[in-house]
Design a protein around this motif. Structure first.
Motif, PDB file in Angstrom:
ATOM      1  N   ILE A  26      46.851  30.484 -70.028  1.00  0.00           N
ATOM      2  CA  ILE A  26      48.335  29.430 -70.371  1.00  0.00           C
ATOM      3  C   ILE A  26      48.517  29.646 -71.815  1.00  0.00           C
ATOM      4  CG2 ILE A  26      47.266  27.614 -70.774  1.00  0.00           C
ATOM      5  CD1 ILE A  26      49.536  25.657 -70.456  1.00  0.00           C
ATOM      6  N   THR A  39      50.738  18.769 -66.314  1.00  0.00           N
ATOM      7  CA  THR A  39      51.881  19.174 -66.824  1.00  0.00           C
ATOM      8  C   THR A  39      52.425  19.064 -68.299  1.00  0.00           C
ATOM      9  OG1 THR A  39      53.453  18.098 -65.502  1.00  0.00           O
ATOM     10  CG2 THR A  39      53.170  20.231 -64.696  1.00  0.00           C
ATOM     11  N   MET A  84      49.902  20.483 -70.351  1.00  0.00           N
ATOM     12  CA  MET A  84      50.324  21.877 -71.164  1.00  0.00           C
ATOM     13  C   MET A  84      51.750  21.176 -71.195  1.00  0.00           C
ATOM     14  SD  MET A  84      49.752  24.291 -68.130  1.00  0.00           S
ATOM     15  CE  MET A  84      50.383  23.103 -66.444  1.00  0.00           C
ATOM     16  N   GLY A  85      52.265  20.165 -71.674  1.00  0.00           N
ATOM     17  CA  GLY A  85      53.748  20.274 -72.911  1.00  0.00           C
ATOM     18  C   GLY A  85      53.743  19.433 -73.566  1.00  0.00           C
ATOM     19  N   THR A  86      52.496  19.306 -74.263  1.00  0.00           N
ATOM     20  CA  THR A  86      51.713  18.886 -74.963  1.00  0.00           C
ATOM     21  C   THR A  86      51.510  19.804 -76.533  1.00  0.00           C
ATOM     22  OG1 THR A  86      49.730  18.336 -75.392  1.00  0.00           O
ATOM     23  CG2 THR A  86      51.042  16.727 -74.501  1.00  0.00           C
ATOM     24  N   ALA A  87      51.560  19.131 -78.013  1.00  0.00           N
ATOM     25  CA  ALA A  87      51.418  20.127 -79.249  1.00  0.00           C
ATOM     26  C   ALA A  87      49.715  20.989 -78.911  1.00  0.00           C
ATOM     27  CB  ALA A  87      52.286  19.658 -80.279  1.00  0.00           C
ATOM     28  N   PHE A  88      48.759  19.819 -78.248  1.00  0.00           N
ATOM     29  CA  PHE A  88      47.634  19.782 -78.567  1.00  0.00           C
ATOM     30  C   PHE A  88      46.761  20.839 -78.096  1.00  0.00           C
ATOM     31  CE2 PHE A  88      48.834  15.174 -77.919  1.00  0.00           C
ATOM     32  CZ  PHE A  88      48.594  15.228 -79.681  1.00  0.00           C
ATOM     33  N   ASP A  89      47.376  22.225 -77.899  1.00  0.00           N
ATOM     34  CA  ASP A  89      46.598  23.870 -76.829  1.00  0.00           C
ATOM     35  C   ASP A  89      45.775  23.385 -76.190  1.00  0.00           C
ATOM     36  OD1 ASP A  89      46.587  25.845 -77.496  1.00  0.00           O
ATOM     37  OD2 ASP A  89      45.816  26.552 -79.081  1.00  0.00           O
ATOM     38  N   MET A 139      37.489  25.075 -83.555  1.00  0.00           N
ATOM     39  CA  MET A 139      36.994  24.260 -84.144  1.00  0.00           C
ATOM     40  C   MET A 139      36.559  22.618 -83.555  1.00  0.00           C
ATOM     41  SD  MET A 139      38.875  26.171 -87.337  1.00  0.00           S
ATOM     42  CE  MET A 139      37.602  25.933 -88.923  1.00  0.00           C
ATOM     43  N   SER A 149      38.879  19.705 -84.695  1.00  0.00           N
ATOM     44  CA  SER A 149      39.578  20.029 -84.057  1.00  0.00           C
ATOM     45  C   SER A 149      40.159  19.387 -82.324  1.00  0.00           C
ATOM     46  CB  SER A 149      40.634  21.618 -84.181  1.00  0.00           C
ATOM     47  OG  SER A 149      41.236  21.868 -83.661  1.00  0.00           O
ATOM     48  N   TYR A 170      39.373  15.772 -82.562  1.00  0.00           N
ATOM     49  CA  TYR A 170      40.551  15.148 -82.305  1.00  0.00           C
ATOM     50  C   TYR A 170      41.307  15.477 -81.171  1.00  0.00           C
ATOM     51  CZ  TYR A 170      45.691  15.206 -84.075  1.00  0.00           C
ATOM     52  OH  TYR A 170      46.444  14.230 -84.014  1.00  0.00           O
ATOM     53  N   ARG A 171      41.602  16.358 -80.991  1.00  0.00           N
ATOM     54  CA  ARG A 171      42.812  17.283 -79.232  1.00  0.00           C
ATOM     55  C   ARG A 171      42.183  16.520 -78.572  1.00  0.00           C
ATOM     56  NH1 ARG A 171      43.697  22.324 -78.968  1.00  0.00           N
ATOM     57  NH2 ARG A 171      41.936  22.779 -80.608  1.00  0.00           N
ATOM     58  N   ARG A 225      43.384  12.471 -78.130  1.00  0.00           N
ATOM     59  CA  ARG A 225      44.743  11.962 -78.681  1.00  0.00           C
ATOM     60  C   ARG A 225      45.016  13.065 -77.113  1.00  0.00           C
ATOM     61  NH1 ARG A 225      48.703  12.892 -83.003  1.00  0.00           N
ATOM     62  NH2 ARG A 225      49.613  12.599 -80.774  1.00  0.00           N
TER      63      ARG A 225
END
Ligand SMILES: Cc1cc2nc3c(=O)[nH]c(=O)nc-3n(C[C@H](O)[C@H](O)[C@H](O)COP(=O)(O)OP(=O)(O)OC[C@H]3O[C@@H](n4cnc5c(N)ncnc54)[C@H](O)[C@@H]3O)c2cc1C
Lengths: 476, 385
Positions: B111, B194, B197-202, B227, B230, B233-234, B237
């Motif tokens: 992905i 899903t 995978m649809g979030t901005a959190f890569d 990193m 990051s 943080y992700r 979230r």
């Protein structure tokens, strides 16, 4: 530019074919008056022009199929066309061809956020695809600078890239499926919302085939969730070589910026005069953009500026706001416009291994002295895709020829150092005759064998990609 | 057995061949290949490695192990996480890069970074007529001529024998973390995946293992890499958004994805294993339809890799091992199924690859006719002769 001699047999059938086309398309979708076909005489490579015999504007896959069935029956070559922004003459007509434009096919067919795809008709412009999903927090990643105008159809045919492809890949990495009409009118579905072909990867073959294997009418595209934010840093250097070394170190360090753009002095000066972006006075500059939340951006920019500091930068400007980001990008985005203001230019598109950047920049400046024409550089440095702009004056006799000769030398240089003739614009007619510098006869033979399978009579987009003398026997 | 030690020798051997050749690298994938073995492991070696340009050029017979080692010395890796088939298939041997790329084998990071095909910059191969062909190169962007690199990826040796590959590699990120949540049913878990995978959190991994494939009650896994700050943080979230019973980091996280990549939970379940390529949102319905047609199974959904792995329960693993039903349902939902592991009886009855619509099969047959007119390269593997 040598093009095949128009076939008198085909030209003599024009009226009959127009009549037949009018039976399968609405009246205004068949254009045969020479005053009107002229609108299709060239794409963005305007040095070459030739009005087509007929132009058609079908509005559905079924209409495309009907057109191709007729052209196949009549043995008439067909040149598919999206928005005509190709810089390689990919959509250049022949005098005996039918131009098939997909501009009327511009509907969104399906949006699916859980599975992250959108299905569109291929005439939709690149930007309008993002436009269709933006409000819901998604975007379509490949972003050619021509995105306001260029069509998904052309993007697929050329496997187009953009400033952000360092992170997100080019068209082929974001294409999931197509509906395509074969030259004999058969409609095929290739790929879909799932990821694997489960058979030969025909989709990968079609993407980048420059309209020579079939006419793409619909596409399933991967869409991505928008990042929380993005900010660039601008770094100025005392020489091209040092800027090149900094690019290499950033890549090696493993931070993955979305873009690393490079501009050299001639380009910086021209854009300053034009756009007043307030760029530093330096030999070369990089714009490096990263994405994420504010804290994530700071974390990445700290690493990048740390690397830059080791290369004695003359300026480091880390954007702290949307307004500053806008100013940093302003110059880069107006670079082509700015160059156009002061000169005619020819835009090249070779790719080189990033490690060869310093060598190639130096040898280009030698070539510039030798041919007496200036070169300005603005390009996607992260992936080695160069866009040298050769500046010339179209009104001075012989300068276009000198410019083309010098351009060919630069592209050969790209191949010589391990790179290629074209990174994103395609071969078209422009680089057709240079193909033998990159590929041996057996390599070209294998590619032409593919064409034989999809289009045995070689009617689709004639005289592109393969040198005429290599493909003569097949086009007979 | 034939074992060429150079591309020229490979070309000579193919030209001289008069009967089918069974092309193999490490032979770890257990493919049904009749014919004389053509072993590619002699086409071995690192030809060029430029860490600063993220490029690697290698002989097709080079073991994955060797590539991983040399890349790791520079803190780099092949980002597409190719599956190691040995546990699942109970095979020995060393997987090679030629085998991985010829089969376009990719893992859960797909992905984020794409498949093997998306990391292949160039190929050299020998066609069924013994012609040596190159395509692509070693640069990141290349649209010079047709993309035969993609055509070769996933052609399973049927169009040509790969001799050399150039690949894009990636720096190993500083940190990784995996959010684990147990006890969900498939529908809920897939909805979570899903959403992630649809979030901005890569997200770089999103998988679900059902009760029989995990330690009880089903298990959802979501991975982020990057990193250190990051990643922290992700993962926070994502945990806020979707919950997490446990967050694994570092090596503990890596091991979880090795399991998904290699489908190891199915190594201990006997019987047929299918690899299904379809889209997430229909998965629960698709699996439900199979169950109601009597095809009881266990599931590993590697959604970030775009794959659904099915291991049939013993009572369903008869006749055609569900082939007709699975492929019918997929024709309806979109997608296809490849037979990965099966006993010889089932192998003899069931096509490894899902048959394609006639129009596409005609194109594929046309390509095989051009590249292998004598039908000697793994004949019959991708379509019946
Ligand atoms: C100012 C400017 C900036 C640009 N910047 C970039 C950039 O950043 N990156 C980049 O990659 N390119 C760039 N380009 C080049 C160009 O925009 C791309 O190649 C684009 O994808 C062409 O799209 P189009 O719709 O205009 O195609 P056209 O020019 O109409 O056609 C391009 C090719 O596609 C074929 N084709 C068209 N429609 C179909 C179809 N339905 N089925 C099959 N084949 C078809 C044509 O035959 C032709 O070979 C730029 C061009 C300009 C003028």
């Amino acid at each position: 530019m040598q093009m095949p001699v128009p076939d008198p047999r085909i030209l003599s059938q024009k009226d009959a074919l127009v009549g037949a086309l009018r039976k399968v398309l609405p009246g205004d979708a068949v254009i045969s008056d020479p005053a009107e076909t002229r609108a299709y005489e060239c794409d963005a490579l305007t040095a070459y022009r030739c009005p087509p015999m007929i132009a058609v504007l079908p509005a559905s896959t079924a209409e495309v199929s009907a057109v191709l069935r007729l052209c196949h029956l009549y043995g008439v070559p067909v040149v598919p066309r999206g928005s005509g922004t190709s810089l390689a003459g990919g959509a250049l007509p022949t005098a005996d061809c039918v131009i098939l434009g997909v501009a009327r096919m511009n509907k969104v067919l399906e949006r699916n956020y859980p599975d992250r795809f959108i299905r569109v008709e291929s005439g939709m412009t690149n930007l309008s695809v993002t436009g269709a999903v933006e409000e819901d927090g998604f975007f379509y990643a490949p972003d050619p600078s021509s995105q306001l105008a260029c069509a998904i159809a052309g993007n697929i045919a050329m496997n187009s890239g953009g400033a952000h492809c360092l992170k997100y890949g080019v068209t082929t990495n974001n294409l999931l499926g197509v509906t395509m009409v074969m030259m004999d009118g058969d409609v095929v579905e290739i790929g879909g919302a799932h990821l694997d072909p489960g058979a030969l990867d025909l989709l990968g073959l079609i993407c980048g085939s420059e309209g020579q294997l079939g006419v793409v009418t619909e596409a399933t595209l991967r869409i991505l969730p928008k990042p929380e934010g993005a900010r660039p840093v601008l770094i100025g250097f005392n020489s091209n070589e040092v800027a090149g070394a900094c690019v290499r170190d950033i890549i090696e360090a493993g931070v993955l910026p979305v873009a690393i753009e490079f501009m050299d002095r001639p380009c910086i000066e021209a854009t300053e005069a034009f756009a007043h972006a307030g760029y530093p006075d330096c030999e070369a500059l990089l714009i490096v953009e990263v994405e994420g939340s504010d804290a994530e951006i700071d974390e990445q920019l700290a690493v990048i500026t740390g690397i830059a500091q080791r290369h004695d930068p003359v300026a480091v400007r880390q954007s702290q706001s949307a307004e500053e980001s806008g100013r940093i990008w302003l110059g880069r985005k107006s670079a082509f416009g700015a160059m156009g203001q002061i000169n005619d230019y020819m835009c090249l598109d070779g790719t080189i291994p990033v490690s060869e950047l310093p060598t190639v920049l130096r040898r280009m400046s030698d070539l510039s002295d030798e041919y007496g024409l200036k070169v300005a550089n603005v390009f996607h440095a992260g992936d080695g895709n160069l866009h040298p702009l050769i500046l010339f004056d179209a009104n001075t006799d012989g300068q276009l020829d000198t410019c083309e000769a010098m351009g060919a030398e630069i592209l050969k240089l790209c191949v010589e150092v391990g790179g290629c003739l074209t990174g994103e614009h395609g071969v078209g007619v422009e680089k057709r005759d240079l193909m033998t510098h990159q590929y041996a006869p057996a390599d070209l033979e294998a590619q032409m064998a593919v064409k034989d399978v999809f289009d045995p009579a070689w009617l689709l987009n004639p005289a592109k990609v393969f040198p005429l003398d290599t493909s003569d026997a097949r086009r007979a | 057995m034939l074992r060429p030690e150079s591309e020229a020798e490979l070309a000579e051997m193919i030209r001289a061949a008069h009967a089918p050749l069974a092309i193999r690298g490490g032979a770890t994938r257990g493919l049904p290949l009749p014919g004389e073995a053509l072993d590619t492991t002699g086409l071995h070696g690192i030809r060029l490695y430029e860490p600063g340009a993220l490029t690697l050029v290698v002989g097709a017979g080079t073991p994955i192990k060797e590539i991983d080692t040399i890349l790791a010395e520079k803190d780099q890796r092949m980002a597409f996480e190719p599956m190691d088939h040995r546990a699942l298939m109970a095979t020995q041997g060393e997987p090679t890069i030629g085998g991985v790329t010829a089969a376009n084998i990719s893992g859960p990071r797909r992905i984020q970074v794409g498949a093997a095909r998306d990391h292949m910059l160039g190929v050299r191969f020998v066609t069924g007529t013994g012609d040596i062909v190159k395509n692509g190169g070693r640069v990141m962007k290349n649209v010079t001529g047709y993309d035969l690199v993609k055509l070769m990826a996933g052609s399973f040796g049927t169009l040509g024998v790969l001799s050399e590959l150039s690949l894009k590699v990636q720096a190993i990120p500083e940190a990784e973390a995996t959010l684990i949540l147990r006890g969900q049913d498939m529908r809920t878990a897939v909805a979570d995946l899903t959403r992630a995978m649809g979030t901005a959190f890569d997200v770089s991994g999103a998988a679900w293992l059902d009760a029989s494939a995990s330690d009880g009650g089903g298990e959802r896994r979501i991975r982020v890499e990057g990193m250190a700050g990051s990643v922290a943080y992700r993962s926070e979230r994502l945990a806020d958004l979707l919950g997490a019973d446990h967050v694994a980091t570092g090596n503990q996280s890596a091991v979880l994805w090795q399991q998904v990549r290699d489908v190891t939970p199915f190594a201990n379940r006997p019987g047929t294993v299918w690899k299904v390529s379809t889209r997430p949102s229909i998965a629960a319905d698709f699996c439900g339809a199979l169950t109601s047609r009597g095809i009881a199974h266990s599931v590993i959904a590697d959604w970030s890799g775009g794959l659904l792995w099915l291991s049939l329960d013993a009572e369903a693993d008869t006749q055609d091992a569900g082939a007709a039903a699975i492929r019918q349902e997929l024709a309806r939902y979109g997608g296809h199924a490849t037979l990965i592991r099966a006993n010889p009886d089932i192998r003899a009855k069931v096509a490894t690859f899902q048959p394609q619509p006639p129009a596409l099969e005609r194109i594929a047959a046309g390509l095989r006719e051009k590249f292998d007119p004598r039908q000697i390269l793994n004949p019959g593997l991708m379509a019946p002769l």
